[in-house]
Design a protein around this motif. Structure first.
Motif: not given
Length: 124
Positions: A39, A42-44, A62
């Protein structure tokens, strides 16, 4: 002729950042890839890693919000000699231009600066 910082001969634009954290390699690796750890960073990020070498590094794609194409992301874990610290190194390449490099720099610099708080929340 002025040198463009971050422009490579073959891989487009790139950016890298690293930070040493007060944790041994195995512990930091497991925390980083735990549900809680993912959390934080690792977004995107495409979590279908093209390379996943335990206790060493990952490679994946990415795509930052607003980018039309993916960039390559590599994250390495480098243990210190005394085993009580680990350096996380984040490298992005295949960026299209200097503006994307700047956006990547802003994004990943913030991520790397909040990683110590991941270690702090673990003890709470």
């Amino acid at each position: 002729m002025a040198k463009n910082i971050g422009l490579t001969k073959d891989s487009g634009w790139q950016f890298g950042v690293r930070k040493t954290l007060p944790s041994n390699l195995e512990h930091l690796w497991h925390l980083f890839f735990s549900e809680k750890g993912l959390k934080y960073w690792s977004e995107e990020v495409d979590q279908n890693f093209s390379t996943f070498k335990e206790y060493s590094h990952i490679r994946t794609k990415w795509k930052h919000v607003g980018f039309e194409e993916n960039a390559n992301l590599q994250i390495r874990f480098i243990p210190s000699k005394d085993k009580d610290k680990t350096t996380i190194s984040i490298h992005i390449d295949q960026l299209k231009n200097e503006n994307q490099r700047e956006e990547a720099r802003n994004y990943w610099s913030k991520i790397i600066e909040i990683l110590p708080s991941l270690l702090q929340t673990e003890s709470q």
